[in-house]
Design a protein around this motif. Sequence first.
Motif, PDB file in Angstrom:
ATOM      1  N   PRO A 166       0.813  -1.222   0.000  1.00 34.89           N
ATOM      2  CA  PRO A 166       0.000   0.000   0.000  1.00 34.89           C
ATOM      3  C   PRO A 166       0.843   1.267   0.000  1.00 34.89           C
ATOM      4  CG  PRO A 166      -0.871  -1.593   1.568  1.00 34.89           C
ATOM      5  CD  PRO A 166       0.455  -2.131   1.100  1.00 34.89           C
ATOM      6  N   HIS A 167       0.311   2.314  -0.630  1.00 37.46           N
ATOM      7  CA  HIS A 167       1.011   3.597  -0.669  1.00 37.46           C
ATOM      8  C   HIS A 167       1.427   4.032   0.734  1.00 37.46           C
ATOM      9  CE1 HIS A 167       0.540   4.520  -4.888  1.00 37.46           C
ATOM     10  NE2 HIS A 167      -0.773   4.331  -4.844  1.00 37.46           N
ATOM     11  N   GLU A 168       0.534   3.842   1.703  1.00 36.69           N
ATOM     12  CA  GLU A 168       0.765   4.367   3.047  1.00 36.69           C
ATOM     13  C   GLU A 168       1.894   3.652   3.778  1.00 36.69           C
ATOM     14  OE1 GLU A 168      -3.359   5.195   1.725  1.00 36.69           O
ATOM     15  OE2 GLU A 168      -2.093   3.411   1.786  1.00 36.69           O
ATOM     16  N   ASP A 169       2.291   2.467   3.303  1.00 38.62           N
ATOM     17  CA  ASP A 169       3.359   1.702   3.960  1.00 38.62           C
ATOM     18  C   ASP A 169       4.688   1.811   3.226  1.00 38.62           C
ATOM     19  OD1 ASP A 169       1.814   0.495   6.108  1.00 38.62           O
ATOM     20  OD2 ASP A 169       0.822  -0.686   4.556  1.00 38.62           O
ATOM     21  N   GLN A 170       4.727   2.483   2.103  1.00 39.73           N
ATOM     22  CA  GLN A 170       5.930   2.467   1.282  1.00 39.73           C
ATOM     23  C   GLN A 170       7.079   3.257   1.883  1.00 39.73           C
ATOM     24  OE1 GLN A 170       4.861   3.534  -2.741  1.00 39.73           O
ATOM     25  NE2 GLN A 170       3.485   1.774  -2.969  1.00 39.73           N
ATOM     26  N   ARG A 171       6.766   4.263   2.681  1.00 32.03           N
ATOM     27  CA  ARG A 171       7.844   5.057   3.272  1.00 32.03           C
ATOM     28  C   ARG A 171       8.653   4.232   4.258  1.00 32.03           C
ATOM     29  NH1 ARG A 171       6.540  10.881   5.724  1.00 32.03           N
ATOM     30  NH2 ARG A 171       6.225  11.203   3.476  1.00 32.03           N
ATOM     31  N   ASP A 172       7.977   3.389   5.040  1.00 32.36           N
ATOM     32  CA  ASP A 172       8.677   2.557   6.026  1.00 32.36           C
ATOM     33  C   ASP A 172       7.973   1.210   6.102  1.00 32.36           C
ATOM     34  OD1 ASP A 172      10.199   1.518   8.022  1.00 32.36           O
ATOM     35  OD2 ASP A 172       9.608   2.951   9.574  1.00 32.36           O
ATOM     36  N   PRO A 173       8.226   0.309   5.140  1.00 33.66           N
ATOM     37  CA  PRO A 173       7.494  -0.951   5.079  1.00 33.66           C
ATOM     38  C   PRO A 173       7.760  -1.889   6.243  1.00 33.66           C
ATOM     39  CG  PRO A 173       9.270  -0.902   3.459  1.00 33.66           C
ATOM     40  CD  PRO A 173       9.168   0.474   4.020  1.00 33.66           C
ATOM     41  N   ASN A 174       8.811  -1.645   7.034  1.00 30.97           N
ATOM     42  CA  ASN A 174       9.118  -2.509   8.176  1.00 30.97           C
ATOM     43  C   ASN A 174       8.588  -1.966   9.497  1.00 30.97           C
ATOM     44  OD1 ASN A 174      10.587  -4.438   6.617  1.00 30.97           O
ATOM     45  ND2 ASN A 174      12.299  -2.989   6.541  1.00 30.97           N
ATOM     46  N   ALA A 175       7.930  -0.810   9.460  1.00 28.81           N
ATOM     47  CA  ALA A 175       7.422  -0.219  10.695  1.00 28.81           C
ATOM     48  C   ALA A 175       6.380  -1.123  11.344  1.00 28.81           C
ATOM     49  CB  ALA A 175       6.809   1.152  10.408  1.00 28.81           C
ATOM     50  N   GLU A 176       6.578  -1.391  12.642  1.00 25.18           N
ATOM     51  CA  GLU A 176       5.621  -2.205  13.409  1.00 25.18           C
ATOM     52  C   GLU A 176       5.305  -3.527  12.715  1.00 25.18           C
ATOM     53  OE1 GLU A 176       4.053  -1.721  16.505  1.00 25.18           O
ATOM     54  OE2 GLU A 176       5.651  -0.244  16.677  1.00 25.18           O
ATOM     55  N   ARG A 177       6.304  -4.091  12.045  1.00 24.81           N
ATOM     56  CA  ARG A 177       6.122  -5.364  11.347  1.00 24.81           C
ATOM     57  C   ARG A 177       4.870  -5.326  10.469  1.00 24.81           C
ATOM     58  NH1 ARG A 177       9.458  -9.344  13.288  1.00 24.81           N
ATOM     59  NH2 ARG A 177      10.540  -8.881  15.228  1.00 24.81           N
ATOM     60  N   ALA A 178       4.772  -4.298   9.651  1.00 21.55           N
ATOM     61  CA  ALA A 178       3.558  -4.071   8.868  1.00 21.55           C
ATOM     62  C   ALA A 178       3.229  -5.231   7.948  1.00 21.55           C
ATOM     63  CB  ALA A 178       3.702  -2.781   8.052  1.00 21.55           C
ATOM     64  N   ASN A 179       4.237  -5.984   7.511  1.00 20.16           N
ATOM     65  CA  ASN A 179       3.920  -7.088   6.604  1.00 20.16           C
ATOM     66  C   ASN A 179       3.611  -8.387   7.347  1.00 20.16           C
ATOM     67  OD1 ASN A 179       6.632  -7.599   7.350  1.00 20.16           O
ATOM     68  ND2 ASN A 179       6.953  -8.804   5.495  1.00 20.16           N
ATOM     69  N   THR A 180       3.789  -8.429   8.676  1.00 23.14           N
ATOM     70  CA  THR A 180       3.396  -9.600   9.480  1.00 23.14           C
ATOM     71  C   THR A 180       2.643  -9.135  10.726  1.00 23.14           C
ATOM     72  OG1 THR A 180       5.559  -9.588  10.592  1.00 23.14           O
ATOM     73  CG2 THR A 180       5.306 -11.043   8.674  1.00 23.14           C
TER      74      THR A 180
END
Length: 330
Positions: free
Chosen positions: A287-301
């Motif tokens: 998602p656009h909103e996660d592209q700046r920091d895709p690892n923030a708060e384990r966004a992908n898990t």
Amino acid sequence: MTRTTPPRPVDVAAIFPELTPTRRTATRLHPRRGTPTTHDSSAGGPLLWPADEPWPVCVIPHKRGSGYRYADVLREREILRRAWRRDPRTGPNAEEREELAGFKRGRHAPHLADTDPVPLIAVAQLYRRDVPALPDTGEGDLLQVFWCGFERHGDSRYEPHVQLRRRHSEDVATVLAEQPVPEVVGRPELVPSPCVLHPEEIVEYPWIEVLAPSLQDRIAAWAGPEDEGDRYVCDLSTAPGWKVGGHIAWNLTGPGPLSCSVCRAERVPLLTVSDREWDSGTTSWLPHEDQRDPNAERANTPTGVSPGRGRLIITVCPRDPGHPIRVITQ
């Protein structure tokens, strides 16, 4: 915060018009860690469950006294989340590492016999107001999903046990305050962390092996060399992550039979539960909103779950919601 999937790299139906009749709407749920309430759609959150209604339990015979304490699973995640927030370089301190070392698999509930009822885990709660793609079965506006904390069911003894409940939310007068959980689970990855949802409707196309062989060949030729052969699969057909509806990604087993065991209608996917929101091959869905920091708060898990082989699809009969569901793991 909303989540917005970027447009697909190409309009694949414009290139292959035969795909147009196969398109389906799916709702990406985009779970992210949070504190949902009983009145929210959620993954791993508290349910709008009537105080006077028995909580679903598993009574299917299997060993249930050994594993990981449910409370330890949640405590471990909270320690790690707090530690990495505090110091992304070093993580847990000495005191935290000592506590984490105590969270081990063991025979933590020896008093439980193989057929003792154990509470099912609340996996998800979906309101139709948030997820319009939910089938309208006439049984209410709320879908609640449960599974057993042990994957020891079915003929193989390695299958999950899933139950669904549908209800009219306005009928719930008093909500069950203390919602049951099992003492022990077979794997920590069967315990969802509480997440709020950010539903978003998208369009999907079938898994490539479902298509006619001639169309498969044309798509492969269009995609180019072998190292680009997954272009349709990764970017243009099925979205990764948690979703309602859409198509099934048959990446491990290839397409399997879906006919209803009662009426022979072809079952359709209701809910897909996945271990991750994207991976290295599906970053176009980030998602656009996660592209700046895709690892923030384990966004992908975000949910911490990994059912079966990583992805679990609950399929239902489109003719009668009372017919048996089928669970597929991929």
